[in-house]
Design a protein around this motif. Sequence first.
Motif, PDB file in Angstrom:
ATOM      1  N   SER A 159       0.804  -1.116  -0.281  1.00  0.00           N
ATOM      2  CA  SER A 159      -0.071   0.005   0.097  1.00  0.00           C
ATOM      3  C   SER A 159       0.866   1.372  -0.023  1.00  0.00           C
ATOM      4  N   ALA A 160       1.814   1.136   0.959  1.00  0.00           N
ATOM      5  CA  ALA A 160       2.605   2.453   0.907  1.00  0.00           C
ATOM      6  C   ALA A 160       4.167   2.521   0.578  1.00  0.00           C
ATOM      7  N   GLY A 161       4.711   1.172   0.617  1.00  0.00           N
ATOM      8  CA  GLY A 161       6.078   1.173   0.095  1.00  0.00           C
ATOM      9  C   GLY A 161       6.994   0.983   1.427  1.00  0.00           C
ATOM     10  N   GLY A 162       8.361   0.997   1.377  1.00  0.00           N
ATOM     11  CA  GLY A 162       9.134   0.884   2.446  1.00  0.00           C
ATOM     12  C   GLY A 162       9.902  -0.559   2.395  1.00  0.00           C
ATOM     13  N   SER A 163      10.952  -0.740   3.105  1.00  0.00           N
ATOM     14  CA  SER A 163      11.446  -1.973   3.063  1.00  0.00           C
ATOM     15  C   SER A 163      11.430  -2.632   4.501  1.00  0.00           C
ATOM     16  N   PHE A 164      10.948  -3.672   4.516  1.00  0.00           N
ATOM     17  CA  PHE A 164      10.911  -4.700   5.596  1.00  0.00           C
ATOM     18  C   PHE A 164      11.413  -5.957   5.705  1.00  0.00           C
ATOM     19  N   GLU A 165      12.347  -6.417   6.417  1.00  0.00           N
ATOM     20  CA  GLU A 165      13.096  -7.483   6.595  1.00  0.00           C
ATOM     21  C   GLU A 165      12.382  -8.755   7.357  1.00  0.00           C
ATOM     22  N   HIS A 166      11.800  -9.603   6.977  1.00  0.00           N
ATOM     23  CA  HIS A 166      10.892 -10.662   7.749  1.00  0.00           C
ATOM     24  C   HIS A 166      11.566 -11.710   8.254  1.00  0.00           C
ATOM     25  N   ILE A 167      11.621 -11.875   9.701  1.00  0.00           N
ATOM     26  CA  ILE A 167      12.195 -13.050  10.393  1.00  0.00           C
ATOM     27  C   ILE A 167      10.892 -13.719  11.030  1.00  0.00           C
ATOM     28  N   PRO A 168      10.888 -15.020  10.413  1.00  0.00           N
ATOM     29  CA  PRO A 168       9.866 -15.909  10.572  1.00  0.00           C
ATOM     30  C   PRO A 168      10.128 -16.800  12.153  1.00  0.00           C
ATOM     31  N   PHE A 169       9.046 -16.794  12.796  1.00  0.00           N
ATOM     32  CA  PHE A 169       9.198 -17.470  14.402  1.00  0.00           C
ATOM     33  C   PHE A 169       8.073 -18.413  14.367  1.00  0.00           C
ATOM     34  N   ARG A 170       8.251 -19.196  15.394  1.00  0.00           N
ATOM     35  CA  ARG A 170       7.136 -20.575  15.549  1.00  0.00           C
ATOM     36  C   ARG A 170       6.047 -19.853  16.485  1.00  0.00           C
ATOM     37  N   GLY A 171       5.519 -18.958  16.236  1.00  0.00           N
ATOM     38  CA  GLY A 171       4.377 -18.488  17.015  1.00  0.00           C
ATOM     39  C   GLY A 171       4.673 -16.882  17.507  1.00  0.00           C
ATOM     40  N   ASP A 172       3.812 -16.389  18.045  1.00  0.00           N
ATOM     41  CA  ASP A 172       3.955 -14.793  18.453  1.00  0.00           C
ATOM     42  C   ASP A 172       5.103 -14.547  19.735  1.00  0.00           C
ATOM     43  N   PRO A 173       4.972 -15.490  20.831  1.00  0.00           N
ATOM     44  CA  PRO A 173       6.032 -15.106  21.858  1.00  0.00           C
ATOM     45  C   PRO A 173       7.440 -15.114  21.510  1.00  0.00           C
ATOM     46  N   PRO A 174       7.866 -15.754  20.815  1.00  0.00           N
ATOM     47  CA  PRO A 174       9.495 -15.779  20.374  1.00  0.00           C
ATOM     48  C   PRO A 174       9.729 -14.484  19.671  1.00  0.00           C
ATOM     49  N   SER A 175       8.725 -14.135  18.682  1.00  0.00           N
ATOM     50  CA  SER A 175       9.052 -12.727  18.098  1.00  0.00           C
ATOM     51  C   SER A 175       8.923 -11.589  18.972  1.00  0.00           C
ATOM     52  N   MET A 176       8.169 -11.580  19.884  1.00  0.00           N
ATOM     53  CA  MET A 176       7.842 -10.431  20.826  1.00  0.00           C
ATOM     54  C   MET A 176       9.173 -10.441  21.676  1.00  0.00           C
ATOM     55  N   THR A 177       9.706 -11.561  21.991  1.00  0.00           N
ATOM     56  CA  THR A 177      10.862 -11.360  23.046  1.00  0.00           C
ATOM     57  C   THR A 177      12.087 -10.994  22.168  1.00  0.00           C
ATOM     58  N   GLU A 178      12.044 -11.059  20.805  1.00  0.00           N
ATOM     59  CA  GLU A 178      13.290 -10.667  20.230  1.00  0.00           C
ATOM     60  C   GLU A 178      12.982  -9.089  20.031  1.00  0.00           C
ATOM     61  N   THR A 179      11.708  -8.581  19.796  1.00  0.00           N
ATOM     62  CA  THR A 179      11.315  -7.232  19.738  1.00  0.00           C
ATOM     63  C   THR A 179      11.648  -6.422  21.140  1.00  0.00           C
ATOM     64  N   LEU A 180      11.313  -7.201  22.224  1.00  0.00           N
ATOM     65  CA  LEU A 180      11.679  -6.698  23.641  1.00  0.00           C
ATOM     66  C   LEU A 180      13.071  -6.463  23.897  1.00  0.00           C
ATOM     67  N   ALA A 181      13.805  -7.348  23.181  1.00  0.00           N
ATOM     68  CA  ALA A 181      15.144  -7.342  23.363  1.00  0.00           C
ATOM     69  C   ALA A 181      16.027  -6.447  22.496  1.00  0.00           C
ATOM     70  N   GLY A 182      15.477  -5.770  21.546  1.00  0.00           N
ATOM     71  CA  GLY A 182      15.866  -4.706  20.853  1.00  0.00           C
ATOM     72  C   GLY A 182      16.433  -5.383  19.568  1.00  0.00           C
ATOM     73  N   ARG A 183      16.347  -6.709  19.220  1.00  0.00           N
ATOM     74  CA  ARG A 183      17.111  -7.213  18.117  1.00  0.00           C
ATOM     75  C   ARG A 183      15.918  -6.975  17.023  1.00  0.00           C
ATOM     76  N   LEU A 184      14.754  -6.901  17.216  1.00  0.00           N
ATOM     77  CA  LEU A 184      13.935  -6.510  15.997  1.00  0.00           C
ATOM     78  C   LEU A 184      13.075  -5.060  15.970  1.00  0.00           C
TER      79      LEU A 184
END
Length: 315
Positions: free
Chosen positions: A167-192
């Motif tokens: 819709s709007a453009g931009g560059s996004f790098e996707h890192i897949p995880f097995r569910g929501d909690p691992p992804s949120m852990t990485e975001t909280l740690a500042g790695r995402l």
Amino acid sequence: MLRRALLALPFLALPAAAQEWRPERPMTIVLPYAPGSAADGYSRAMGEHFTRVLGQPVTVINRDGGSGTVGMRVVAQAAPDGLTLGITPMTPVVVQPHMVRNLGIGPDSFAPVCGIAENILGVVVREDSPFRSLTDLVEEAKRRPLSYGSPGPNSLPFLGVWRVQRSAGGSFEHIPFRGDPPSMTETLAGRLDFSAVVVASASGQIASGRMRLIGVFSDRRHPDFPDVPTAQEQGLDAVQLSFVGMYAPRGTPEPTLQVLERECRNAMETDTFRQVARQLNVVAGFRSREEFSAMVRDEYASFGTILPQLGVRPE
């Protein structure tokens, strides 16, 4: 004498006709994502109800992987006797069959039992993130690539971000995880930079102030976070709906499905289920077997059209 015997026949048949399906062995509910999601909580509440009214213990297990397809293959390959059920968002049933050649499952692999909830999807960032809206994300993504996590490639949260990008453009790098909690852990740690998740899975982190919800992909605001606008309200054509339901293997007998559908509804009306849904910010809503089956068919057909338009091709 013969007339009296014939008159008695309907009454003799009543006990057999009145019988309905009951499980003869323990039951299993398969969750096809990693532990720790909101679905864990309400699935266990549903399992407790089934145990109580159907008389057999119900075990809830997590079989994650393949954006939900690993666990749902377990369900599809199980005997159609009502003893093995799956509770999942629609992704592995209506999206992934378009994405992976020879996946081995699709809508025809299952007998939908009931609709349980809408998984309102959204984007969460760490509380000290400079991003306060989806438009903030887009503007920064036009300057540099932003990294984010989701429950897996071509999961519905992933597709929500894909729609933002389209819709709007931009560059996004996707890192897949097995569910929501691992992804949120990485975001909280500042790695995402952010996570695309089921909002209910992040509700505890949002309530504690550790994470901030900056937008949702539904066509309505999340009722528990009414101050957070939708992507549409932020000027982005990025609506991505997600509905959760219970599935049995294809070929499950009609009398069995009738009992399972009824007890799905009854479970959702219990105080335990309602309390769990409220605590986890789950947007619960029962859908009948007929209604949910039609929704599955329609969503499968819709994604068969939408995904090629988004440039997605089967692998």
